[in-house]
Design a protein around this motif. Structure first.
Motif, PDB file in Angstrom:
ATOM      1  N   SER A  41       0.805  -1.233   0.000  1.00 25.89           N
ATOM      2  CA  SER A  41       0.000   0.000   0.000  1.00 25.89           C
ATOM      3  C   SER A  41       0.834   1.278   0.000  1.00 25.89           C
ATOM      4  N   LYS A  42       1.977   1.263  -0.679  1.00 25.37           N
ATOM      5  CA  LYS A  42       2.749   2.481  -0.925  1.00 25.37           C
ATOM      6  C   LYS A  42       2.286   3.061  -2.253  1.00 25.37           C
ATOM      7  N   PHE A  43       1.702   4.259  -2.201  1.00 30.08           N
ATOM      8  CA  PHE A  43       1.227   4.920  -3.409  1.00 30.08           C
ATOM      9  C   PHE A  43       2.351   5.762  -4.009  1.00 30.08           C
ATOM     10  N   ALA A  44       2.387   5.842  -5.346  1.00 31.12           N
ATOM     11  CA  ALA A  44       3.312   6.735  -6.041  1.00 31.12           C
ATOM     12  C   ALA A  44       2.574   7.373  -7.208  1.00 31.12           C
ATOM     13  N   ALA A  45       2.721   8.692  -7.356  1.00 29.79           N
ATOM     14  CA  ALA A  45       2.107   9.440  -8.449  1.00 29.79           C
ATOM     15  C   ALA A  45       3.183  10.211  -9.191  1.00 29.79           C
ATOM     16  N   GLN A  69      13.994  16.616 -14.953  1.00 35.95           N
ATOM     17  CA  GLN A  69      13.011  17.663 -15.203  1.00 35.95           C
ATOM     18  C   GLN A  69      12.044  17.262 -16.318  1.00 35.95           C
ATOM     19  N   GLN A  70      12.169  16.023 -16.828  1.00 37.94           N
ATOM     20  CA  GLN A  70      11.290  15.553 -17.890  1.00 37.94           C
ATOM     21  C   GLN A  70       9.948  15.101 -17.314  1.00 37.94           C
ATOM     22  N   SER A  71       8.889  15.332 -18.073  1.00 41.79           N
ATOM     23  CA  SER A  71       7.562  14.896 -17.643  1.00 41.79           C
ATOM     24  C   SER A  71       7.493  13.374 -17.613  1.00 41.79           C
ATOM     25  N   LEU A  72       6.897  12.843 -16.557  1.00 40.90           N
ATOM     26  CA  LEU A  72       6.731  11.409 -16.389  1.00 40.90           C
ATOM     27  C   LEU A  72       5.282  11.038 -16.681  1.00 40.90           C
ATOM     28  N   LYS A  73       5.068  10.062 -17.566  1.00 37.81           N
ATOM     29  CA  LYS A  73       3.729   9.769 -18.077  1.00 37.81           C
ATOM     30  C   LYS A  73       3.068   8.553 -17.441  1.00 37.81           C
ATOM     31  N   MET A  74       3.867   7.613 -16.909  1.00 35.13           N
ATOM     32  CA  MET A  74       3.272   6.409 -16.337  1.00 35.13           C
ATOM     33  C   MET A  74       4.191   5.834 -15.268  1.00 35.13           C
ATOM     34  N   VAL A  75       3.588   5.244 -14.233  1.00 38.08           N
ATOM     35  CA  VAL A  75       4.346   4.580 -13.182  1.00 38.08           C
ATOM     36  C   VAL A  75       3.673   3.248 -12.853  1.00 38.08           C
ATOM     37  N   VAL A  76       4.505   2.198 -12.651  1.00 40.74           N
ATOM     38  CA  VAL A  76       3.997   0.883 -12.265  1.00 40.74           C
ATOM     39  C   VAL A  76       4.876   0.344 -11.142  1.00 40.74           C
ATOM     40  N   VAL A  77       4.430  -0.740 -10.510  1.00 38.42           N
ATOM     41  CA  VAL A  77       5.195  -1.370  -9.441  1.00 38.42           C
ATOM     42  C   VAL A  77       5.038  -2.878  -9.568  1.00 38.42           C
ATOM     43  N   ASN A  78       6.126  -3.625  -9.315  1.00 39.87           N
ATOM     44  CA  ASN A  78       6.027  -5.080  -9.429  1.00 39.87           C
ATOM     45  C   ASN A  78       5.666  -5.713  -8.083  1.00 39.87           C
ATOM     46  N   LYS A  79       5.682  -7.045  -8.048  1.00 38.48           N
ATOM     47  CA  LYS A  79       5.200  -7.760  -6.867  1.00 38.48           C
ATOM     48  C   LYS A  79       6.079  -7.558  -5.633  1.00 38.48           C
ATOM     49  N   GLY A  81       7.670  -4.720  -4.970  1.00 38.51           N
ATOM     50  CA  GLY A  81       7.674  -3.319  -4.577  1.00 38.51           C
ATOM     51  C   GLY A  81       8.629  -2.417  -5.318  1.00 38.51           C
ATOM     52  N   ARG A  82       9.171  -2.874  -6.464  1.00 37.40           N
ATOM     53  CA  ARG A  82      10.021  -1.991  -7.268  1.00 37.40           C
ATOM     54  C   ARG A  82       9.150  -1.140  -8.186  1.00 37.40           C
ATOM     55  N   PHE A  83       9.319   0.184  -8.084  1.00 36.96           N
ATOM     56  CA  PHE A  83       8.588   1.128  -8.918  1.00 36.96           C
ATOM     57  C   PHE A  83       9.412   1.486 -10.151  1.00 36.96           C
ATOM     58  N   VAL A  84       8.722   1.693 -11.268  1.00 38.12           N
ATOM     59  CA  VAL A  84       9.344   2.208 -12.490  1.00 38.12           C
ATOM     60  C   VAL A  84       8.437   3.275 -13.075  1.00 38.12           C
ATOM     61  N   ALA A  85       8.995   4.469 -13.317  1.00 47.19           N
ATOM     62  CA  ALA A  85       8.273   5.561 -13.975  1.00 47.19           C
ATOM     63  C   ALA A  85       8.968   5.885 -15.288  1.00 47.19           C
ATOM     64  N   VAL A  86       8.179   6.161 -16.336  1.00 45.15           N
ATOM     65  CA  VAL A  86       8.745   6.484 -17.647  1.00 45.15           C
ATOM     66  C   VAL A  86       8.156   7.795 -18.149  1.00 45.15           C
ATOM     67  N   GLY A  87       8.907   8.461 -19.067  1.00 45.47           N
ATOM     68  CA  GLY A  87       8.422   9.741 -19.570  1.00 45.47           C
ATOM     69  C   GLY A  87       9.175  10.256 -20.762  1.00 45.47           C
ATOM     70  N   ASP A  88       9.202  11.568 -20.886  1.00 46.08           N
ATOM     71  CA  ASP A  88       9.754  12.228 -22.071  1.00 46.08           C
ATOM     72  C   ASP A  88      11.247  11.967 -22.226  1.00 46.08           C
ATOM     73  N   GLY A  98      10.097   3.080  -3.158  1.00 49.76           N
ATOM     74  CA  GLY A  98       9.327   4.316  -3.181  1.00 49.76           C
ATOM     75  C   GLY A  98       9.954   5.436  -2.386  1.00 49.76           C
ATOM     76  N   LEU A  99      11.093   5.164  -1.736  1.00 48.60           N
ATOM     77  CA  LEU A  99      11.751   6.169  -0.898  1.00 48.60           C
ATOM     78  C   LEU A  99      12.909   6.847  -1.609  1.00 48.60           C
ATOM     79  N   THR A 100      13.721   6.079  -2.286  1.00 48.41           N
ATOM     80  CA  THR A 100      14.852   6.618  -3.052  1.00 48.41           C
ATOM     81  C   THR A 100      14.651   6.284  -4.518  1.00 48.41           C
ATOM     82  N   TRP A 101      14.818   7.292  -5.378  1.00 46.91           N
ATOM     83  CA  TRP A 101      14.568   7.128  -6.809  1.00 46.91           C
ATOM     84  C   TRP A 101      15.841   7.424  -7.589  1.00 46.91           C
ATOM     85  N   ILE A 102      16.079   6.621  -8.641  1.00 45.49           N
ATOM     86  CA  ILE A 102      17.286   6.750  -9.452  1.00 45.49           C
ATOM     87  C   ILE A 102      16.904   6.883 -10.919  1.00 45.49           C
ATOM     88  N   ASN A 103      17.510   7.878 -11.585  1.00 41.76           N
ATOM     89  CA  ASN A 103      17.342   8.043 -13.031  1.00 41.76           C
ATOM     90  C   ASN A 103      18.325   7.118 -13.717  1.00 41.76           C
TER      91      ASN A 103
END
Length: 346
Positions: A41-45, A69-79, A81-88, A98-103
């Protein structure tokens, strides 16, 4: 002289503070495009200018440092708890918790519009000019040859790890995500959304009421359904009933993906997204704060959202807590899909 020096010192302090803020924080105003929730139940937007927000309850949100600084269009998470966000510009940002994010900065510069994760934790992202990149861990990514095709807007994966991506008159499919097959276009219009059923089949919807279906992701047929407005989203419930939604409040339903009927709508606003919840209800969101809900796909009710902003995406956790995100930092939540609360996102 002292007053002049004090003025210069304050001016420099403010300037340095502003530089620091613009580098590490999101824009003062931003649109949010996607939201997801982990099994814990960790939410990410995510949204404009590299914006990433996280929350443990959907009500209190924290700005994360995305390193972009690029716009991010979608975020998902696997079983796990690894999050992945993609964008421009090929931006991919990942987090193990969900605590530390790496480009991760993959070797791609095309805008990425969507990303999914399979049951085997295979991430696949798609975007403009037929861009396809894959990853088994969310950190290391590989470019995939998809052929000379147009933009890919949305991708889905079924329980058998068959991927289907759709877009500007384009369809590609893959069993497992390694080798991709380009499907001969049966429509010239833009396909906006695609959904998978439990039998290995797929249904895609798009411009001018386009609906196409496939039993396997490779062989597709067009449905002449008498729908003319653009269709923006599609969902299927556990009973196998499809609901497609679109511009001007358009709603259509089908029990097999081939034969469709239009349903009387309760809104004239464009509907942007639809999903099913833990109770197998259909919930759809759209422009001007539109939220509508139905237990069967045929009879709909309007729910008060307490906002007039356009709503773009939503998710629900295993306990039934809903989070919707939209334009101008809009976040609204609900414990049941009926009563909604407007949250100040930051």
């Amino acid at each position: 002289m002292k007053k002049l020096l004090d003025f210069i010192f304050v001016a420099i302090f403010i300037l340095m503070g502003c530089i620091s803020c613009t580098k590490n924080e999101p824009a003062v105003d931003y649109d949010l495009y996607s939201v997801t929730v982990s099994g814990s139940s960790k939410f990410a937007a995510v949204g404009d200018k590299g914006t990433i927000l996280t929350s443990s309850d959907g009500d209190e949100w924290t700005i994360m440092r995305s390193g972009s600084q690029q716009s991010l269009k979608m975020v998902v998470v696997n079983k796990v708890g690894r999050f992945v966000a993609v964008g421009d510009r090929g931006t991919i940002i990942t987090s193990p918790n969900g605590l530390t994010w790496i480009n991760v900065k993959p070797e791609i510069t095309h805008d990425l519009l969507d990303v999914v994760v399979s049951n085997n934790d295979k991430f696949v992202a798609v975007g403009v000019y037929g861009a396809v990149v894959t990853s088994s861990n969310g950190r290391s990514w590989n470019m995939v040859k998809s052929g000379k095709i147009h933009d890919l807007k949305e991708i889905v994966v079924n329980d058998k790890d068959t991927f289907v991506a759709v877009g500007q008159g384009s369809i590609i499919t893959s069993a497992g995500g390694k080798v991709w097959i380009r499907i001969k276009a049966i429509t010239k219009g833009f396909l906006n959304a695609v959904v998978a059923n439990t039998k290995g089949g797929f249904v895609a919807v798009g411009e001018s009421g386009t609906i196409i279906s496939s039993p396997n992701g490779r062989d597709w047929v067009t449905c002449e359904c008498g729908i003319f407005n653009n269709l923006n989203g599609i969902a299927i419930n556990r009973q196998g009933k499809y609901v497609a939604v679109g511009d001007k409040g358009t709603i259509a339903t089908s029990m097999d993906g081939s034969y469709w009927k239009s349903v009387k709508s309760v809104t004239g606003n464009s509907i942007n997204y639809i999903m099913t919840d833990t109770h197998d209800r259909f919930i759809a969101i759209g422009d001007m704060g539109t939220i509508i809900i139905s237990s069967d796909g045929d009879n709909w009710s309007v729910v008060k959202s307490y906002t007039a902003q356009n709503l773009n995406h939503m998710t629900v956790n295993s306990a039934g807590k809903f989070v919707i995100v939209g334009d101008h930092k809009t976040i609204i939540t609900s414990p049941d899909g009926i009563s909604w609360n407007l949250v100040n996102s930051m």
